[in-house]
Each structure stands twice: as structure tokens, then as C-alpha cells.
Design a protein around this motif. Structure first.
Motif, PDB file in Angstrom:
ATOM      1  N   MET A 194      15.098 -40.441  -2.740  1.00 15.76           N
ATOM      2  CA  MET A 194      14.215 -39.846  -3.651  1.00 15.76           C
ATOM      3  C   MET A 194      13.101 -41.036  -4.080  1.00 15.76           C
ATOM      4  SD  MET A 194      15.116 -36.801  -4.358  1.00 15.76           S
ATOM      5  CE  MET A 194      14.034 -36.343  -5.718  1.00 15.76           C
ATOM      6  N   SER A 195      11.787 -40.656  -4.072  1.00 13.07           N
ATOM      7  CA  SER A 195      10.837 -41.605  -4.278  1.00 13.07           C
ATOM      8  C   SER A 195      10.060 -41.230  -5.424  1.00 13.07           C
ATOM      9  CB  SER A 195       9.674 -41.669  -3.297  1.00 13.07           C
ATOM     10  OG  SER A 195       8.797 -40.339  -3.059  1.00 13.07           O
ATOM     11  N   LEU A 196       9.222 -42.054  -6.211  1.00 12.44           N
ATOM     12  CA  LEU A 196       8.493 -41.774  -7.391  1.00 12.44           C
ATOM     13  C   LEU A 196       7.302 -40.412  -7.178  1.00 12.44           C
ATOM     14  CD1 LEU A 196       7.553 -45.276  -8.567  1.00 12.44           C
ATOM     15  CD2 LEU A 196       9.080 -43.977  -9.303  1.00 12.44           C
ATOM     16  N   LYS A 197       7.148 -40.251  -5.950  1.00 16.33           N
ATOM     17  CA  LYS A 197       6.103 -39.236  -5.531  1.00 16.33           C
ATOM     18  C   LYS A 197       6.849 -37.882  -5.627  1.00 16.33           C
ATOM     19  CE  LYS A 197       2.775 -42.083  -4.734  1.00 16.33           C
ATOM     20  NZ  LYS A 197       1.704 -42.360  -5.724  1.00 16.33           N
ATOM     21  N   ASP A 198       8.432 -37.900  -5.496  1.00 20.15           N
ATOM     22  CA  ASP A 198       9.182 -36.707  -5.563  1.00 20.15           C
ATOM     23  C   ASP A 198       9.003 -36.072  -6.957  1.00 20.15           C
ATOM     24  OD1 ASP A 198       9.891 -37.090  -2.856  1.00 20.15           O
ATOM     25  OD2 ASP A 198      11.722 -37.775  -3.336  1.00 20.15           O
ATOM     26  N   GLY A 199       9.170 -37.088  -7.962  1.00 24.11           N
ATOM     27  CA  GLY A 199       9.266 -36.495  -9.260  1.00 24.11           C
ATOM     28  C   GLY A 199       8.011 -35.981  -9.706  1.00 24.11           C
ATOM     29  N   LEU A 200       6.946 -36.467  -9.289  1.00 28.68           N
ATOM     30  CA  LEU A 200       5.568 -36.164  -9.500  1.00 28.68           C
ATOM     31  C   LEU A 200       5.218 -34.823  -9.124  1.00 28.68           C
ATOM     32  CD1 LEU A 200       2.607 -36.798 -10.432  1.00 28.68           C
ATOM     33  CD2 LEU A 200       2.107 -37.721  -8.238  1.00 28.68           C
ATOM     34  N   ILE A 201       5.745 -34.423  -7.812  1.00 25.89           N
ATOM     35  CA  ILE A 201       5.776 -33.356  -7.048  1.00 25.89           C
ATOM     36  C   ILE A 201       6.084 -32.155  -7.950  1.00 25.89           C
ATOM     37  CG2 ILE A 201       6.185 -31.883  -4.882  1.00 25.89           C
ATOM     38  CD1 ILE A 201       5.248 -34.418  -3.378  1.00 25.89           C
ATOM     39  N   LEU A 202       7.685 -32.535  -8.233  1.00 21.98           N
ATOM     40  CA  LEU A 202       8.465 -31.658  -8.882  1.00 21.98           C
ATOM     41  C   LEU A 202       7.885 -31.196 -10.289  1.00 21.98           C
ATOM     42  CD1 LEU A 202      12.048 -32.815  -7.924  1.00 21.98           C
ATOM     43  CD2 LEU A 202      11.002 -30.494  -7.210  1.00 21.98           C
ATOM     44  N   GLU A 203       7.509 -32.400 -10.788  1.00 22.23           N
ATOM     45  CA  GLU A 203       6.924 -32.086 -12.258  1.00 22.23           C
ATOM     46  C   GLU A 203       5.850 -31.299 -12.386  1.00 22.23           C
ATOM     47  OE1 GLU A 203       6.534 -36.084 -14.213  1.00 22.23           O
ATOM     48  OE2 GLU A 203       8.859 -36.246 -13.998  1.00 22.23           O
ATOM     49  N   PHE A 204       4.960 -31.532 -11.275  1.00 21.69           N
ATOM     50  CA  PHE A 204       3.511 -30.612 -11.268  1.00 21.69           C
ATOM     51  C   PHE A 204       3.752 -29.227 -11.255  1.00 21.69           C
ATOM     52  CE2 PHE A 204      -0.271 -29.256  -9.421  1.00 21.69           C
ATOM     53  CZ  PHE A 204      -1.316 -29.668 -10.422  1.00 21.69           C
ATOM     54  N   LEU A 205       4.657 -29.062 -10.108  1.00 22.55           N
ATOM     55  CA  LEU A 205       5.012 -27.571  -9.725  1.00 22.55           C
ATOM     56  C   LEU A 205       5.745 -27.062 -11.142  1.00 22.55           C
ATOM     57  CD1 LEU A 205       6.193 -27.934  -6.116  1.00 22.55           C
ATOM     58  CD2 LEU A 205       3.941 -27.006  -6.995  1.00 22.55           C
ATOM     59  N   ALA A 206       6.562 -27.793 -11.512  1.00 20.47           N
ATOM     60  CA  ALA A 206       7.334 -26.937 -12.757  1.00 20.47           C
ATOM     61  C   ALA A 206       6.326 -26.755 -13.675  1.00 20.47           C
ATOM     62  CB  ALA A 206       8.678 -27.710 -13.054  1.00 20.47           C
ATOM     63  N   GLU A 207       5.667 -27.864 -14.226  1.00 24.21           N
ATOM     64  CA  GLU A 207       4.751 -27.888 -15.343  1.00 24.21           C
ATOM     65  C   GLU A 207       3.622 -26.706 -15.519  1.00 24.21           C
ATOM     66  OE1 GLU A 207       1.579 -30.843 -17.158  1.00 24.21           O
ATOM     67  OE2 GLU A 207       3.443 -31.723 -16.679  1.00 24.21           O
ATOM     68  N   HIS A 208       3.132 -26.400 -14.269  1.00 26.35           N
ATOM     69  CA  HIS A 208       1.896 -25.660 -14.082  1.00 26.35           C
ATOM     70  C   HIS A 208       2.545 -24.391 -13.445  1.00 26.35           C
ATOM     71  CE1 HIS A 208      -0.819 -28.525 -14.999  1.00 26.35           C
ATOM     72  NE2 HIS A 208      -0.327 -29.516 -13.961  1.00 26.35           N
ATOM     73  N   ASP A 209       3.944 -24.118 -13.416  1.00 30.86           N
ATOM     74  CA  ASP A 209       4.501 -22.786 -12.932  1.00 30.86           C
ATOM     75  C   ASP A 209       3.720 -22.255 -11.619  1.00 30.86           C
ATOM     76  OD1 ASP A 209       6.696 -21.049 -12.647  1.00 30.86           O
ATOM     77  OD2 ASP A 209       5.427 -19.475 -13.814  1.00 30.86           O
ATOM     78  N   LEU A 210       3.627 -23.230 -10.578  1.00 31.25           N
ATOM     79  CA  LEU A 210       2.953 -23.036  -9.473  1.00 31.25           C
ATOM     80  C   LEU A 210       3.812 -22.680  -8.297  1.00 31.25           C
ATOM     81  CD1 LEU A 210       0.079 -25.563  -9.906  1.00 31.25           C
ATOM     82  CD2 LEU A 210      -0.178 -22.989 -10.055  1.00 31.25           C
ATOM     83  N   GLU A 211       3.301 -21.967  -7.267  1.00 31.69           N
ATOM     84  CA  GLU A 211       3.753 -22.002  -5.787  1.00 31.69           C
ATOM     85  C   GLU A 211       2.493 -22.310  -5.011  1.00 31.69           C
ATOM     86  OE1 GLU A 211       4.545 -17.613  -5.485  1.00 31.69           O
ATOM     87  OE2 GLU A 211       6.376 -17.756  -6.617  1.00 31.69           O
ATOM     88  N   LEU A 212       2.483 -23.286  -4.087  1.00 30.53           N
ATOM     89  CA  LEU A 212       1.538 -23.971  -3.295  1.00 30.53           C
ATOM     90  C   LEU A 212       2.152 -24.562  -2.000  1.00 30.53           C
ATOM     91  CD1 LEU A 212      -0.198 -26.185  -6.071  1.00 30.53           C
ATOM     92  CD2 LEU A 212      -1.140 -23.916  -5.355  1.00 30.53           C
ATOM     93  N   PRO A 213       1.026 -24.245  -1.217  1.00 33.60           N
ATOM     94  CA  PRO A 213       1.296 -25.186   0.031  1.00 33.60           C
ATOM     95  C   PRO A 213       0.903 -26.384   0.140  1.00 33.60           C
ATOM     96  CG  PRO A 213      -0.468 -23.602   0.283  1.00 33.60           C
ATOM     97  CD  PRO A 213      -0.038 -23.422  -1.384  1.00 33.60           C
ATOM     98  N   ALA A 214       0.885 -27.215   1.017  1.00 36.03           N
ATOM     99  CA  ALA A 214       0.939 -28.714   0.830  1.00 36.03           C
ATOM    100  C   ALA A 214      -0.702 -29.031   0.613  1.00 36.03           C
ATOM    101  CB  ALA A 214       1.284 -29.429   2.275  1.00 36.03           C
ATOM    102  N   LYS A 215      -1.531 -28.446   1.328  1.00 35.29           N
ATOM    103  CA  LYS A 215      -3.196 -28.960   1.176  1.00 35.29           C
ATOM    104  C   LYS A 215      -3.572 -28.561  -0.322  1.00 35.29           C
ATOM    105  CE  LYS A 215      -6.334 -30.398   3.677  1.00 35.29           C
ATOM    106  NZ  LYS A 215      -6.524 -31.724   4.302  1.00 35.29           N
ATOM    107  N   PRO A 216      -3.372 -27.613  -0.746  1.00 37.83           N
ATOM    108  CA  PRO A 216      -3.840 -27.205  -2.106  1.00 37.83           C
ATOM    109  C   PRO A 216      -2.803 -27.970  -3.154  1.00 37.83           C
ATOM    110  CG  PRO A 216      -3.604 -25.135  -1.160  1.00 37.83           C
ATOM    111  CD  PRO A 216      -2.804 -26.145  -0.050  1.00 37.83           C
ATOM    112  N   LEU A 217      -1.660 -28.249  -3.014  1.00 35.70           N
ATOM    113  CA  LEU A 217      -0.936 -29.174  -3.873  1.00 35.70           C
ATOM    114  C   LEU A 217      -1.390 -30.587  -3.856  1.00 35.70           C
ATOM    115  CD1 LEU A 217       1.693 -29.552  -5.616  1.00 35.70           C
ATOM    116  CD2 LEU A 217       2.737 -30.029  -3.900  1.00 35.70           C
ATOM    117  N   TYR A 218      -1.800 -31.100  -2.740  1.00 36.96           N
ATOM    118  CA  TYR A 218      -2.090 -32.301  -2.416  1.00 36.96           C
ATOM    119  C   TYR A 218      -3.593 -32.265  -3.290  1.00 36.96           C
ATOM    120  CZ  TYR A 218      -5.945 -35.297  -0.192  1.00 36.96           C
ATOM    121  OH  TYR A 218      -7.063 -36.047  -0.098  1.00 36.96           O
ATOM    122  N   ARG A 219      -4.388 -31.505  -3.188  1.00 38.00           N
ATOM    123  CA  ARG A 219      -5.953 -31.569  -3.849  1.00 38.00           C
ATOM    124  C   ARG A 219      -5.746 -31.433  -5.588  1.00 38.00           C
ATOM    125  NH1 ARG A 219     -10.636 -29.291  -0.336  1.00 38.00           N
ATOM    126  NH2 ARG A 219     -11.395 -29.135  -2.377  1.00 38.00           N
TER     127      ARG A 219
END
Length: 85
Positions: free
Chosen positions: A1-26
Motif C-alpha cells: 500500500m502506498s500513500l496514494k492508495d489512501g488518497l484514491i480511496l478517500e476521494f472515491l469514498a468522500e465524494h461517493d463516486l464511480e470513476l475511470p482512471a482519467k476522470p479520477l486523475y483529473r
């Protein structure tokens, strides 16, 4: 696990999103998180392999799983994920 993993998980959970890689990155970068597109793509696959994210369709949309939420809540240690490949 990396620091970026927590960032990605938190972002998806906090915003209740379903996203592919490019929109998630943006959106991560739009919200002030400096992360590269290739890193997002790589980490999505890694998080999915540990059951923290699931790919929900053929278009590559990802959402956080209950296991991912448990990890964020501190109910699941990173060391418990090491054998989940």
C-alpha cells in the motif's frame, strides 16, 4: 500500500463516486492532489487486486468496496492485505 492508495480511496469514498482512471486523475488534481495519470492507473489495479476497489463495468469505472471502507475506517490493517493477490 502506498500513500496514494489512501488518497484514491478517500476521494472515491468522500465524494461517493464511480470513476475511470482519467476522470479520477483529473479530479484528484483539480482538488489539489498532485498525482500522475500513470500512478492512478497503476494504483487502481493494485487496489482492485486487494479487494479495496471493484471495476464495475467494461468502461473501466471503479468504486470503493466495503473492504475499502473498512480499511479507511481503520478496521482493516494494510498488513492484512499483503496476501490478497
Amino acid at each position: 500500500m502506498s500513500l496514494k492508495d489512501g488518497l484514491i480511496l478517500e476521494f472515491l469514498a468522500e465524494h461517493d463516486l464511480e470513476l475511470p482512471a482519467k476522470p479520477l486523475y483529473r479530479n484528484l488534481n483539480r482538488h489539489g492532489h498532485e498525482i500522475g495519470y500513470s500512478t492512478v492507473r497503476q494504483r487502481l489495479g493494485e487496489l482492485e487486486s486487494h479487494g479495496l476497489l471493484t471495476n464495475i463495468d467494461d468502461a473501466g469505472y471503479y468504486e470503493i468496496t466495503e473492504k475499502g471502507r473498512a480499511y479507511l475506517d481503520g478496521d482493516l490493517e494494510a498488513s492484512a492485505l499483503e496476501g490478497d493477490e
